[in-house]
Design a protein around this motif. Structure first.
Motif, PDB file in Angstrom:
ATOM      1  N   SER A 115       0.819  -1.214   0.000  1.00  0.00           N
ATOM      2  CA  SER A 115       0.000   0.000   0.000  1.00  0.00           C
ATOM      3  C   SER A 115       0.850   1.260   0.000  1.00  0.00           C
ATOM      4  CB  SER A 115      -0.927   0.010   1.226  1.00  0.00           C
ATOM      5  OG  SER A 115      -0.172  -0.079   2.423  1.00  0.00           O
ATOM      6  N   ASP A 130      -7.081  -8.650  -5.994  1.00  0.00           N
ATOM      7  CA  ASP A 130      -6.188  -7.919  -6.895  1.00  0.00           C
ATOM      8  C   ASP A 130      -5.147  -8.840  -7.514  1.00  0.00           C
ATOM      9  OD1 ASP A 130      -4.964  -5.424  -7.976  1.00  0.00           O
ATOM     10  OD2 ASP A 130      -3.312  -6.080  -6.720  1.00  0.00           O
ATOM     11  N   THR A 142      -9.002 -10.411  -0.900  1.00  0.00           N
ATOM     12  CA  THR A 142      -8.247  -9.589  -1.840  1.00  0.00           C
ATOM     13  C   THR A 142      -8.212 -10.287  -3.193  1.00  0.00           C
ATOM     14  OG1 THR A 142      -6.871  -8.719  -0.071  1.00  0.00           O
ATOM     15  CG2 THR A 142      -6.038  -8.493  -2.311  1.00  0.00           C
ATOM     16  N   THR A 159      -5.880   1.062  -0.126  1.00  0.00           N
ATOM     17  CA  THR A 159      -5.956  -0.394  -0.050  1.00  0.00           C
ATOM     18  C   THR A 159      -4.747  -0.978  -0.768  1.00  0.00           C
ATOM     19  OG1 THR A 159      -7.319  -2.326  -0.571  1.00  0.00           O
ATOM     20  CG2 THR A 159      -7.319  -0.534  -2.163  1.00  0.00           C
TER      21      THR A 159
END
Length: 467
Positions: A277, A343, A341, A299
């Protein structure tokens, strides 16, 4: 038999700068100049066409080609580029040795159980290297010393049999070995002028004439001993440095180079199942203290595109105190992937599996039989998908484009209802290939959506299918 691959990256500085240059082209004569030796150590094909050769001085180079772009050789830049390449290859091969500032070796024999064959393994590794745009000579042998000699001789073959390796080594010049001038002169005095003669010389004869260091090297070259090597291991923190090919005064011109560094960071994070982050850019200036630009996210991110959006906002307000000459990206605070998460896995079906699949396809079908679909630079549906490299030009993407496009339109033979349209595309007049077509999205009774159009004779044709 142990098998090592050796990669001699003979123009690493040139390969590091070329993908990042703005406004230049492959036709621009470019050379890498070594100040200490006053000689050209690397050059591209355009410089060679102007008569420039390796070893030329700066004055001679300028006389032959006044417009040549000069890049200063920096050993640290090449070392950093090689470390970056090692980080890229590490998820694919664990035993990597960085031999010099422009070469590395990879052990292959202990990876066969994961790849199933040398062809798949080699295609997987070279696919990753070629994506980085790095030029190299390569060879394989039973040890790093022998593979290094073959690579410097530009064998460019993946040899697996001991007899084939010995035969190729026998034809290599002694100057390609790591022997010093004193040892080479001593060998010449006793009539040894080729590596073939050296490989057949008894060990006790060598021990009478040479030092222990020379004996150790020669026995390693012959594959009788295997010196202990320090294997590459990725650092626990991320630090990537790049030298700008020109002095940057406008902060917006830093974005392409920052994007390249963020791509490398993204690869680093994905290979380790990490996110972050916070990161920091250090901007080295010509005649002032470096400027620090920290970037934080609400985030954790892994995707380079997401980070580049935040970095772009910071760069909009950035005022450079002096022209920038280099960039460094630092990242020290990492976070593990959490269950919620997405991502890391949003656009990934395992990075390693993709590269192994490409390697298998190339090994099975051949280099010319594998193509990667991409967006084409055209408004016409038939040209929106291409299967060849299109360079760095802008591509055109359209949300209404179908998932599957037919090679040739087919008559619409199923009763369907129009649910979207018309959408008129009129283009191609500059190519004397004017097209004027009204497209519709139609839906069949089975719920399949089709891209259709009606010709001048009021006949309906199917152009593509939506999934």
């Amino acid at each position: 038999m142990m098998l090592w691959a050796y990669l001699h990256c003979y123009q690493l500085t040139l390969d590091t700068y070329t993908p990042l240059q703005q406004g230049g082209s492959a036709d621009e004569p470019t050379v890498v100049y070594h100040e200490n030796s006053n000689s050209v150590v690397q050059m591209n094909a355009a410089a060679k066409q102007h008569g420039i050769e390796l070893g030329f001085g700066l004055a001679q180079t300028a006389a032959l080609c006044p417009q040549a772009h000069i890049i200063k050789y920096d050993k640290d830049v090449e070392k950093q580029a090689l470390l970056s390449l090692a980080h890229q290859l590490y998820p694919l091969a664990s035993d990597i040795v960085i031999n010099t500032e422009h070469s590395l070796a990879i052990r292959l024999d202990n990876l066969l159980q994961y790849y199933g064959g040398y062809d798949v393994l080699w295609n997987t590794l070279t696919h990753e290297i070629n994506q980085q745009g790095i030029h190299y000579h390569y060879a394989t042998a039973w040890g790093i010393e022998a593979a290094r000699v073959l690579a410097k001789s530009q064998i460019n073959q993946m040899l697996r049999e001991r007899t084939a390796i010995t035969k190729c080594l026998a034809h290599c010049k002694l100057s390609y070995t790591d022997l010093d001038s004193k040892a080479l002169n001593a060998l010449e005095k006793v009539g040894i002028t080729s590596i073939g003669q050296l490989l057949t010389m008894p060990v006790h004869e060598l021990g009478r004439r040479f030092t222990n260091d020379t004996i150790r090297y020669l026995t390693a070259l012959r594959g009788e001993t295997f010196p202990t090597r320090t294997l590459f291991r990725p650092s626990s923190t991320f630090k990537q440095h790049t030298v700008l090919p020109f002095e940057v005064e406008n902060s917006q011109h830093l974005l392409p180079y920052m994007g390249k560094l963020l791509d490398t960071l993204s690869h680093y994070l994905r290979a380790r199942n990490l996110t972050t982050s916070s990161l920091c850019f250090e901007i080295q200036l010509r005649e002032a203290e470096q400027q620090v630009m920290p970037v934080s996210a609400a985030t954790p991110f892994t995707c380079a595109t997401a980070w580049l959006d935040l970095v772009s906002l910071k760069v909009e307000r950035l005022v450079l105190q002096q022209p920038a000459i280099a960039l460094t990206l630092l990242c020290e605070d990492f976070e593990p992937i959490e269950k919620d998460t997405n991502d890391l896995f949003s656009d990934r079906f395992t990075h390693l599996a993709q590269k192994q699949l490409i390697g298998r396809l190339k090994a099975k079908l051949g280099e010319q039989s594998t193509q990667l679909p991409a967006l084409g630079n055209s408004h016409i549906f038939e040209k929106m998908t291409v299967y060849q490299a299109q360079g760095n030009g802008q591509s055109y993407g359209f949300d209404a484009a179908p998932t599957f496009l037919l090679d040739h339109p087919k008559p619409l033979s199923v009763a369907s209802r129009v649910c979207f349209g018309p959408l008129r595309l009129q283009t191609g007049w500059w190519e004397e290939n004017t097209q004027k077509q009204d497209y519709f999205i139609a839906q069949t009774p089975q719920g399949v959506r089709l891209l259709v159009f009606k010709d001048t004779e009021s006949k309906w044709w199917v152009q593509g299918v939506y999934s």
